[in-house]
Design a protein around this motif. Structure first.
Motif: not given
Length: 224
Positions: A144-147, A153-157, A180-183, A210-216
């Motif tokens: 789950w990316n930052r909102k 959010a764009e850092r997630t790449r 990635s996009q916001t949220g 940076n990110f909000l949450e990870v699920k495996v």
């Protein structure tokens, strides 16, 4: 060539494995370099049986037979999040405060503000990892990316998701090109189910991670 036959409750697969049920329970035998003999279908032995089937790439029909016939239990293979509140770590922590700790990646909180998230320093190839506690067959990783800001959010790449038995023995599960996009909620499936105790996210560039949450999500045996 793999062969199987079913006679009543008797299942024979080549010379590797046999399963039969009795009124008193279930008997499982694995033959090979290190033979094992499980006398009953308790949760531990049943999981070992499923792990053997997956590790030796047995057929789907055998997996289905195992979960349906072991001691007559109503069981099924299921995939569920195995990362919740497990030990975590990261390459660094931005402005070291509790609100950016690695543990926020598995707390199941998805806030809208700038709290309870994972944030590293701006550095070369920043990373975050989670220790699942034991080895699982990992199927996919969801992020789950930052909102709170589009530039964050764009850092997630250009991010690698790897899985392995130790942090020094990791193999690629998936690569996310991004950005990635916001949220955005990312669902990254492994090319095949991968056995591992650790899951790691790493940006292959100089930036913040940076990110909000990870699920495996990993394969487990669920019984009712």
């Amino acid at each position: 060539m793999l062969q199987y036959s079913v006679i009543g409750t008797l299942i024979v697969v080549g010379s590797l494995l046999s399963v039969y049920t009795q009124s008193s329970g279930c008997h499982i035998t694995i033959s090979g370099n290190s033979a094992e003999d499980f006398k009953k279908c308790d949760d531990l032995n049943f999981q070992k049986m499923m792990d053997f089937v997956n590790a030796t790439k047995q057929t789907q029909i055998l997996q289905d037979v195992l979960v349906k016939n072991c001691q007559g239990r109503k069981s099924e293979k299921c995939v569920e999040d195995v990362a919740h509140k497990k030990p975590t770590g990261q390459s660094s922590t931005y402005s070291p405060t509790a609100q950016y700790n690695s543990s926020h990646g598995v707390d199941r909180l998805i806030p809208s503000g700038i709290v309870y998230m994972v944030v590293t320093n701006r550095e070369r190839n920043p990373f975050w990892w989670v220790n699942l506690g034991r080895e699982y067959l990992v199927e996919r990783v969801e992020i789950w990316n930052r909102k709170d800001c589009s530039s964050c959010a764009e850092r997630t790449r250009n991010m690698d998701v790897t899985v392995g038995p130790t942090l020094n023995e990791m193999k690629l599960c998936a690569h996310y090109k991004g950005p990635s996009q916001t949220g955005e909620h990312l669902v990254l499936g492994c090319t095949k189910r991968m056995r591992g105790r650790y899951v790691k996210l790493q940006i292959q560039r100089t930036d913040y991670l940076n990110f909000l949450e990870v699920k495996v999500f990993a394969l487990k045996t669920c019984s009712n």
